[in-house]
Design an enzyme around this catalytic site. Structure first.
Site, PDB file in Angstrom:
ATOM      1  N   ASN A 211       0.809  -1.254   0.103  1.00  0.00           N
ATOM      2  CA  ASN A 211       0.172  -0.403  -0.059  1.00  0.00           C
ATOM      3  C   ASN A 211       1.298   1.220  -0.091  1.00  0.00           C
ATOM      4  OD1 ASN A 211       0.738   0.935   3.060  1.00  0.00           O
ATOM      5  ND2 ASN A 211      -0.528  -0.986   3.186  1.00  0.00           N
ATOM      6  N   ASP A 280      -4.134  -6.475   4.390  1.00  0.00           N
ATOM      7  CA  ASP A 280      -5.154  -6.735   5.488  1.00  0.00           C
ATOM      8  C   ASP A 280      -5.675  -8.493   4.688  1.00  0.00           C
ATOM      9  OD1 ASP A 280      -6.081  -4.684   6.813  1.00  0.00           O
ATOM     10  OD2 ASP A 280      -7.422  -4.352   5.626  1.00  0.00           O
ATOM     11  N   PHE A 326      -4.084   3.403  15.010  1.00  0.00           N
ATOM     12  CA  PHE A 326      -4.156   3.962  14.352  1.00  0.00           C
ATOM     13  C   PHE A 326      -5.316   4.152  13.506  1.00  0.00           C
ATOM     14  CE2 PHE A 326      -1.557   7.789  13.392  1.00  0.00           C
ATOM     15  CZ  PHE A 326      -0.212   7.751  15.098  1.00  0.00           C
ATOM     16  N   LYS A 340     -13.315   0.915  15.617  1.00  0.00           N
ATOM     17  CA  LYS A 340     -12.116   0.280  15.559  1.00  0.00           C
ATOM     18  C   LYS A 340     -11.895   0.262  17.157  1.00  0.00           C
ATOM     19  CE  LYS A 340     -10.885   0.959  11.151  1.00  0.00           C
ATOM     20  NZ  LYS A 340     -10.475   1.276   9.639  1.00  0.00           N
ATOM     21  N   LYS A 344     -11.251  -3.516  18.940  1.00  0.00           N
ATOM     22  CA  LYS A 344      -9.876  -4.134  18.670  1.00  0.00           C
ATOM     23  C   LYS A 344      -9.364  -3.450  20.664  1.00  0.00           C
ATOM     24  CE  LYS A 344      -8.539  -3.036  14.073  1.00  0.00           C
ATOM     25  NZ  LYS A 344      -7.773  -2.952  13.116  1.00  0.00           N
TER      26      LYS A 344
END
Ligand code: CTP
Length: 405
Positions: A211, A280, A326, A340, A344
């Protein structure tokens, strides 16, 4: 962002080594960052580089002899040392190191060091045999015992055509060392694990999936945390950035390798910041030979990689670290970030709008929204370095709150 050197009184002591010419560019860099730089030269330094060079670069006349009438009128050695925010002796010869070690005060530079009420850094630069001589080594140790900072010399080809230790290091590394002395050491005692950059998932020996992450945000966090006194481990995917000074760097390629490295280091970390852009998905199989384009169609079957941050979130309570993630988002920033954070089990999340040209991947600037137990707060649009500093301020605040509980 204003340079941390702006308005600081820096005294640079130049002594008689061939490396004196390199320090001219250091004086120029400091002056451009807004520091008030006073250069003091020993008599032998003036034979290598003319005082005029340093005067032109610092915009101030160079002080070289404590007994000239003109210099005595403008500033005294006591005043010079007392008013300095920092003294840097570079390059420092064996002779000057010995004189400072034994408290001699036989020229303006040594007298200024004796009168100084500020951090003193000494950057030895000389032939390797002179440097390694037990007399010099002992004198360097005396300087350390006196509380002076030693800028460790680099190894490499010397001007005298021999190889070994004794070269002046790069300015970027010296800059970090002296900046730490001018910064609050509010993260001293913390062990911070930071991940940065992209990961690469191989398709065949020539190709990979990756990426746009450049690693700039994670490297800025590592640099600023180290500058503020933390012990920093940086787990980095492939990127072209120079490792921050004094940080332990672990290179990884894949999400799997990043996970291994993070799990190995997480137990003794007090803070973990996951700024890496982890892939991912990865190919289910990796071709052992390069896939030829004659194979008219190339269908890729992908599988999910492990979510490292989620794993860390599940182990957070047993390990006791503060967990920061992040979120790279192009829409619904607040809602996605909040989701998120919960999923998480994070203490803090930095939500990054990656749709903007100057706030996402590759650029030097950023703007993030922070979310923690107190709610959302917007950080200003600024450099990634200042963004890192602001995130670390919040980390520090959350650490104190956690320890008060
Ligand atoms: N992350 C991770 N391991 C992964 C994927 C992401 O540790 N396999 C971490 C990132 O380092 C970041 C956070 O999870 O701190 C969020 O990453 P992001 O790419 O924004 O979100 P994802 O969880 O991957 O979800 P999605 O791509 O669906 O938005």
């Amino acid at each position: 962002m204003q340079s941390p050197f702006a308005g600081k009184n820096i005294v640079i002591g130049v002594t008689g080594s061939i490396a004196a010419f390199k320090v001219a560019s250091w004086v120029s860099a400091l002056t451009q960052e807004g520091a008030d730089v006073s250069v003091v030269m020993t008599e032998s330094a003036c034979r290598f580089v003319t005082p005029l060079t340093f005067a032109a670069l610092s915009g101030r006349s160079v002080l070289s002899d404590m007994f000239t009438a003109e210099e005595a009128r403008s500033i005294s050695h006591v005043q010079l040392g007392a008013e300095a925010d920092l003294l840097l002796i570079a390059p420092a010869t064996a002779n000057t190191i010995a004189r400072i070690a034994y408290g001699l005060a036989d020229d303006l530079l040594t007298t200024t060091v004796l009168a100084a009420d500020a951090p003193v850094f000494v950057a030895p630069a000389m032939n390797s045999r002179m440097l390694m001589n037990p007399a010099t080594q002992r004198n360097v140790e005396i300087l350390r015992d006196l509380g002076h900072g030693i800028i460790e010399p680099d190894s490499g080809m010397m001007a005298c055509k021999t190889e070994g230790p004794g070269r002046l290091p790069e300015w970027e590394d010296v800059r970090e060392q002296i900046l730490a002395a001018l910064s609050i050491q509010d993260l001293k005692g913390e062990k911070i694990l930071i991940t940065a950059g992209p990961t690469r998932e191989a398709l065949d020996p020539a190709r990979f999936l990756s990426n746009r992450s450049s690693g700039k945000m994670g490297y800025a966090l590592a640099r600023m945390a180290k500058r503020r006194g933390a012990e920093v481990v940086l787990v980095s995917g492939p990127c072209s950035l120079k490792p921050p000074y004094g940080v332990e760097l672990i290179h990884v390629q894949t999400a799997y390798e990043m996970c291994q490295a993070v799990m190995d280091s997480c137990h003794d970390s007090s803070v973990i910041i996951k700024s890496a852009a982890v892939a991912d998905f990865r190919p289910v199989t990796v071709a052992s030979e390069k896939v030829k384009k004659e194979d008219a169609e190339f269908v890729l079957k992908l599988e999910q990689t492990i979510d490292i941050l989620k794993e860390l979130g599940e182990r957070k309570e047993e390990n006791g670290y503060l967990l920061v993630g992040f979120a790279a988002e192009s829409c619904h920033l607040h809602a996605s970030g909040e989701e998120k954070m919960k999923k998480k089990n994070l203490d803090l999340i930095a939500i990054n709008d990656i749709s903007g040209e100057s706030t996402g991947y590759e650029v030097d600037t950023n703007q993030v929204i922070l979310l923690d137990q107190h709610g959302f707060s917007n950080l200003p649009f600024t450099s990634k370095e200042e963004t890192a500093d602001l995130i670390l301020n919040r980390v520090n605040q959350l650490l104190s709150e956690k320890r008060m509980q």
